[in-house]
Design an enzyme around this catalytic site. Structure first.
Site, mmCIF file in Angstrom:
data_model
loop_
_atom_site.group_PDB
_atom_site.id
_atom_site.type_symbol
_atom_site.label_atom_id
_atom_site.label_comp_id
_atom_site.label_asym_id
_atom_site.label_seq_id
_atom_site.Cartn_x
_atom_site.Cartn_y
_atom_site.Cartn_z
ATOM 1 N N SER A 43 1.799 8.229 4.145
ATOM 2 C CA SER A 43 1.736 8.707 2.904
ATOM 3 C C SER A 43 1.304 7.034 2.406
ATOM 4 O O SER A 43 1.006 6.816 1.260
ATOM 5 C CB SER A 43 2.972 8.769 2.733
ATOM 6 N N LYS A 88 -0.224 8.333 -3.710
ATOM 7 C CA LYS A 88 0.493 8.906 -5.074
ATOM 8 C C LYS A 88 -0.718 8.249 -5.588
ATOM 9 O O LYS A 88 -0.475 8.668 -7.196
ATOM 10 C CB LYS A 88 0.965 7.002 -5.339
#
Length: 415
Positions: free
Chosen positions: A313, A64
């Site tokens: 991720s 992110k």
């Protein structure tokens, strides 16, 4: 579809390859170009050539950062001075908080009630004001939007923003630069920002590459939208980072145009993948980060013989939760088991059980000896013993030895 038609279609999307390349220039030297390595052991297990992109090794342990920095870098001087606000299940919060602090931008973050403590603590450590509110990410986002409007703050969307999407797409640029022969990208989907950016980059650079999204079966929001289904969304998923009830408008458009398929994974699939990544790769991932591997493990025939690019991720998982996942996996493998006995309440009975277990080579981890809170006869005792064995066959041999000694035993199950 001809190559020219495909390129024209890509050029009409809200995010294009030049946007992603511009994001890469913005991020250069400020966000880590994470390792992209082949896992020999996971490749042997799955029958595919498995390559892992270690985004869990970013400074904030999440991809992110990429989108957050790209969006924050585009703010005007006035917007930077006023500050920003965001809503996140934790990882977007950390990316915004960290890079906002680097750029001297005040940041306020709303997180849903129940967000893992590790994510909240890390966000506060980066200097952001964290407010817990709303039972879901959507409710937290609504609160953040209202607060931001009242205070004149710029809302940094976790996924439905072209600059956010372009930032996330830089991952695919790095993966294809390192391994141009990838056949398939397998990418977690929550709101869709990651897979949207990666799909734009990958399909532009290599039109024949397959892009597959993965969602938790408990939160199949994008799956429902694209496949015109109405599967329920409910419960607490280990993959809370992709537990999004409403995918974005922009991301949905890109996913519909470019993503080849979306698959669902169960909680057990995710737990298994997370455990393998830790034990084999020595790499800690959160549930969402393990979703891609979970999809491969759940359907190995589909991917056999192909070269796969998986994105780990994020790695922000609560240590207590991680401990529970690993222990449950030991139970599934037959290495940790709960044995239940109903024995006569007289001296030597417990010693008999222990002696058999000792001869069988099983290690006793825990003993519970219950006389009172049971519906057994007054002269009977309910005994529970947690034992450690080498594997499933060793457990089976231990059970056989107990029954040969005329001990009635029941093995507790782990679903």
């Amino acid at each position: 579809m001809t190559v020219q038609t495909a390129r024209a279609s890509l050029a009409q999307l809200p995010v294009t390859l030049p946007d992603i390349e511009a994001a890469a220039a913005t991020l250069a030297g400020l966000v880590k170009c994470t390792n992209f390595d082949r896992s020999r052991t996971l490749s042997d297990i799955t029958g595919a050539s498995v390559w892992l992109k270690f985004e869990n090794l970013q400074f904030t342990a999440t991809f992110k950062e990429r989108g957050a920095l790209n969006r924050l870098s585009a703010l005007s001087a006035d917007q930077r001075q006023r500050g920003v606000i965001a809503a996140s299940a934790g990882n977007h919060a950390q990316g915004v908080a960290y890079h906002a602090a680097r750029l001297s931008i005040p940041a306020t973050i709303y997180v849903p009630i129940g967000t893992p403590t590790v994510k909240i603590d890390n966000t506060r450590r980066h200097g952001a004001t964290v407010i817990e509110g709303g039972a879901t990410l959507e409710e937290a986002a609504a609160l953040a939007t209202t607060h931001g409007r009242n205070e004149g703050l710029t809302f940094i969307h976790p996924y439905d923003d072209p600059l956010i999407i372009a930032g996330q797409g830089t991952i695919a640029l790095e993966m294809l630069a390192a391994m141009p022969d990838l056949d398939v990208l397998i990418v977690p989907i929550g709101g869709g920002g990651l897979i949207s950016g990666m799909a734009v980059a990958a399909k532009t650079l290599k039109p024949d590459i397959e892009v597959i999204g993965v969602q938790a079966a408990l939160y199949p929001s994008m799956y429902n939208l694209i496949k015109q289904q109405s599967l329920p969304m409910r419960g607490d998923t280990l993959a809370e980072g992709i537990a999004v009830k409403a995918p974005g408008r922009i991301t949905s458009e890109i996913v519909r145009a470019l993503v080849d398929d979306i698959v669902l994974v169960t909680e057990q699939d995710v737990e298994h993948a997370l455990s393998l990544l830790l034990t084999i790769e020595k790499s800690v991932t959160e549930g969402a980060g393990a979703a891609g591997l979970a999809a491969v493990l759940a359907d190995p025939k589909r991917f056999k013989g192909r070269t796969l690019g998986l994105v780990l991720s994020g790695g922000n998982i609560d240590t207590r939760l991680l401990s529970g996942v690993l222990t449950r996996q030991l139970a599934r493998e037959g290495r940790l088991s709960q044995l239940r006995f109903d024995i006569v309440d007289r001296p030597g009975q417990l010693g008999t059980v222990v002696a058999v277990l000792s001869r069988a080579g099983a290690n006793i981890v825990e003993v519970s000896h219950q006389r009172i809170f049971t519906d057994l006869p007054a002269k009977a005792v309910h005994l529970e013993i947690v034992v450690e064995t080498r594997d499933r066959s060793h457990l089976d041999a231990t059970i056989d030895a107990l029954r040969a000694a005329d001990l009635k035993v029941v093995v507790g199950s782990t679903s």
